[in-house]
Scaffold this motif. Structure first.
Motif, short mmCIF file in Angstrom:
data_model
loop_
_atom_site.label_atom_id
_atom_site.label_comp_id
_atom_site.label_asym_id
_atom_site.label_seq_id
_atom_site.Cartn_x
_atom_site.Cartn_y
_atom_site.Cartn_z
N ARG A 23 -19.77 33.83 26.39
CA ARG A 23 -19.14 32.44 26.52
C ARG A 23 -18.71 32.00 25.16
NH1 ARG A 23 -23.52 29.43 29.82
NH2 ARG A 23 -21.91 27.64 29.40
N LEU A 37 -22.66 35.58 19.55
CA LEU A 37 -22.62 34.94 20.95
C LEU A 37 -22.84 36.10 21.92
CD1 LEU A 37 -19.63 32.50 20.59
CD2 LEU A 37 -21.95 32.00 20.39
N GLN A 61 -25.42 23.19 27.11
CA GLN A 61 -24.89 24.07 28.08
C GLN A 61 -25.74 24.98 28.99
OE1 GLN A 61 -22.05 26.19 25.65
NE2 GLN A 61 -21.06 24.41 24.94
N ALA A 94 -26.04 24.59 22.47
CA ALA A 94 -26.72 25.56 23.52
C ALA A 94 -27.65 24.91 24.33
CB ALA A 94 -27.76 26.71 22.33
N ASP A 117 -29.02 33.78 24.36
CA ASP A 117 -27.43 33.78 24.42
C ASP A 117 -26.96 33.68 23.11
OD1 ASP A 117 -28.15 33.85 27.17
OD2 ASP A 117 -28.39 32.00 27.51
N ILE A 118 -27.30 32.69 22.44
CA ILE A 118 -26.76 32.43 20.95
C ILE A 118 -27.74 32.68 20.12
CG2 ILE A 118 -25.59 30.36 19.59
CD1 ILE A 118 -24.91 29.02 22.41
N ASP A 139 -23.92 36.06 25.22
CA ASP A 139 -23.39 35.83 26.55
C ASP A 139 -21.99 36.00 26.80
OD1 ASP A 139 -22.86 33.43 25.51
OD2 ASP A 139 -24.29 32.25 26.84
N ARG A 174 -27.93 27.05 27.47
CA ARG A 174 -28.03 28.47 26.94
C ARG A 174 -29.08 28.62 26.08
NH1 ARG A 174 -21.77 28.73 24.92
NH2 ARG A 174 -22.00 30.93 24.46
N THR A 175 -29.60 29.87 25.90
CA THR A 175 -30.80 29.98 25.15
C THR A 175 -30.31 30.16 23.55
OG1 THR A 175 -30.92 32.26 25.61
CG2 THR A 175 -32.34 30.85 26.82
#
Length: 289
Positions: free
Chosen positions: A111, A107, A153, A150, A83-84, A109, A155-156
């Protein structure tokens, strides 16, 4: 006119254009003397063949015949994504130290986190100097903060480099010299060697070159300056390259005023292009059907 050794090999379509010297003999022994003959070879490996898989050599010959530079050798090339994502590239001056850590935040995703784009962490002190530790500490704090946010939150996160030997070596070296158990002046914020090793051995640290060499063959090597143009990337500086950047760094160190600032800007632009080229290769791999 045919003027040089390589010119003669090209005219003859000599098989040595696409294989190493130690592989020519086994090919000659089975009647393969030209690139075209190797490109049409079957799957059976010649006796005494050594080095790379024979199928890779055949594929390289076909690429040479067809005018291709980099071609996949697996059905569906892939590379881990997240995701990041952060692409990383360092600049060092010989064995004096690493003076620039360049990063590119993406980024994927959609977000929010913080502004995407290029961030350099640099020292322009004459190396060796403890300010090398300061710039690395700033880079490390930023990278680990992104990674921790990350995780917080859900997020990967992954960070990438192209050929990790340089980045790994300088991360460990800087930590050993300026970290908590440093052999030189301890600099606040520099991680321990153990902390660096944990990150480097984690799946969050990805060597793009390793992914490329495992899944592609090339007629001109698999360095970033070869693969990124195939992926559609172009460096802004026509002289871009590792050796050239050493000269730019020396010139910038010796200069003053406008010339010094111009030299530093050239290095930063080159470093930014390197991380953007690394991302371009990753995205190119991911787009493959």
């Amino acid at each position: 006119p045919v003027t040089g050794c390589r010119d003669r090999l090209v005219v003859a379509d000599d098989v040595s254009l696409v294989v190493g010297g130690g592989q020519v003999g086994p090919l000659h022994a089975v009647g393969i003397r030209t690139v075209a003959e190797l490109a049409d070879a079957g799957p059976d490996r010649p006796a005494d063949w050594n080095g790379e898989p024979f199928a890779d050599a055949v594929l390289r010959a076909r690429a040479h015949r067809d005018g291709e530079v980099v071609v996949p050798k697996v059905a569906r090339p892939s590379i881990p994504r997240a995701d990041i994502e952060v692409d990383v590239d360092l600049e060092s001056h010989l064995d004096d130290g690493a003076y620039l850590w360049g990063t590119l935040l993406t980024l994927r995703d959609g977000r929010p986190l913080e502004e995407e784009g290029y961030r350099p962490f640099a020292t322009w002190a004459r190396l060796p100097d403890p300010d090398e530790g300061r710039s690395f500490a700033e880079f490390w704090r930023w990278l680990t903060a992104i990674r921790d946010r990350a995780a917080g939150q859900g997020r990967t996160f992954r960070a990438y480099c192209y050929s990790k030997s340089a980045e790994n070596g300088w991360m460990l070296s800087t930590a050993s010299r300026f970290g908590p158990e440093g052999t030189r002046a301890v600099v606040k914020g520099v991680p321990s060697v153990a902390e660096v090793r944990r990150f480097l051995s984690s799946p969050q640290w990805v060597d793009v070159h390793e992914a490329v060499t495992g899944q592609f063959v090339s007629t001109s090597g698999l360095g970033l300056k070869v693969v990124a143009p195939v992926a559609g990337f172009t460096w802004r500086d026509p002289e871009a390259g590792g050796e050239a950047s050493i000269g730019w760094y020396r010139d910038a160190q010796a200069a003053r005023g406008v010339e010094r600032d111009s030299g530093r800007a050239r290095i930063l632009a080159y470093n930014e292009d390197d991380v953007r080229a690394t991302r371009a290769v990753r995205e190119w791999i991911s787009r493959m059907p």
